[in-house]
Design a protein around this motif. Sequence first.
Motif, mmCIF file in Angstrom:
data_model
loop_
_atom_site.group_PDB
_atom_site.id
_atom_site.type_symbol
_atom_site.label_atom_id
_atom_site.label_comp_id
_atom_site.label_asym_id
_atom_site.label_seq_id
_atom_site.Cartn_x
_atom_site.Cartn_y
_atom_site.Cartn_z
ATOM 1 N N SER A 174 32.933 43.340 39.503
ATOM 2 C CA SER A 174 33.567 44.513 40.103
ATOM 3 C C SER A 174 34.946 44.216 40.703
ATOM 4 O O SER A 174 35.563 45.083 41.297
ATOM 5 N N ALA A 175 35.422 42.994 40.520
ATOM 6 C CA ALA A 175 36.730 42.610 41.063
ATOM 7 C C ALA A 175 37.843 43.383 40.365
ATOM 8 O O ALA A 175 37.797 43.621 39.161
ATOM 9 N N GLN A 176 38.832 43.801 41.151
ATOM 10 C CA GLN A 176 39.983 44.523 40.612
ATOM 11 C C GLN A 176 41.265 43.859 41.089
ATOM 12 O O GLN A 176 41.375 43.465 42.245
ATOM 13 N N SER A 177 42.225 43.758 40.189
ATOM 14 C CA SER A 177 43.538 43.229 40.535
ATOM 15 C C SER A 177 44.419 44.387 40.986
ATOM 16 O O SER A 177 44.536 45.391 40.290
ATOM 17 N N ILE A 178 45.019 44.247 42.144
ATOM 18 C CA ILE A 178 45.889 45.277 42.711
ATOM 19 C C ILE A 178 47.320 44.757 42.712
ATOM 20 O O ILE A 178 47.590 43.647 43.185
ATOM 21 N N VAL B 257 43.401 40.340 44.642
ATOM 22 C CA VAL B 257 42.155 40.739 44.000
ATOM 23 C C VAL B 257 41.229 41.304 45.065
ATOM 24 O O VAL B 257 41.023 40.689 46.104
#
Length: 189
Positions: free
Chosen positions: A142-146, A136
């Motif tokens: 604004s957190a995004q999982s990559i 993450v």
Amino acid sequence: MTDRIVAGDPRDDDIPSEGGLRPRRLADYVGQEKIKANLTIGMSAAQQRGESLDHVLLYGPPGLGKTTLANIIASEMGANIRVTAGPAIERPGDMASLLTQLKEGDVLFIDEIHRLGKVVEEILYPAMEDFSLSWVMGKGLSAQSINLKIEPFTLVGATTRFSMLSPLSVTGSGQLIGLTSTTFLLWNT
């Protein structure tokens, strides 16, 4: 005055012999016959399937050949080996960097694997099982999982302290090989 045979400086004839001290093939490895037989079967099967060898965990007292076996595995599989130590991988990003640089079939050898931090181990597990990295970036809304696919590889871990490994690190696919001076343990999962 004559040249001393024993001196602090290396001689020209000393250098070539130093590279050949460790065996490079299982056939040249002395002892541990049952381990050699099981590794031979595993490596042959992986090569016939056109896949990487299952992950391997080597454990036992110092000086019994864990590092040598890791190098032999890479050599026998025709793979490159990337060598590191558990204490050198301090952050999840360090592990992610190592894993994303591996090419298909490469061997990642982690000496003192029992000294990996729990957060670093959490990055390693999906890489071992699914050949993917997940993390993450950012915080809050604004957190995004990559998610990132990585090349199939073989992890060879070595430890002198089996009891210090986390329970999750000894489950899953692969081989667990204990080296001792007279006996061995092999556990296929």
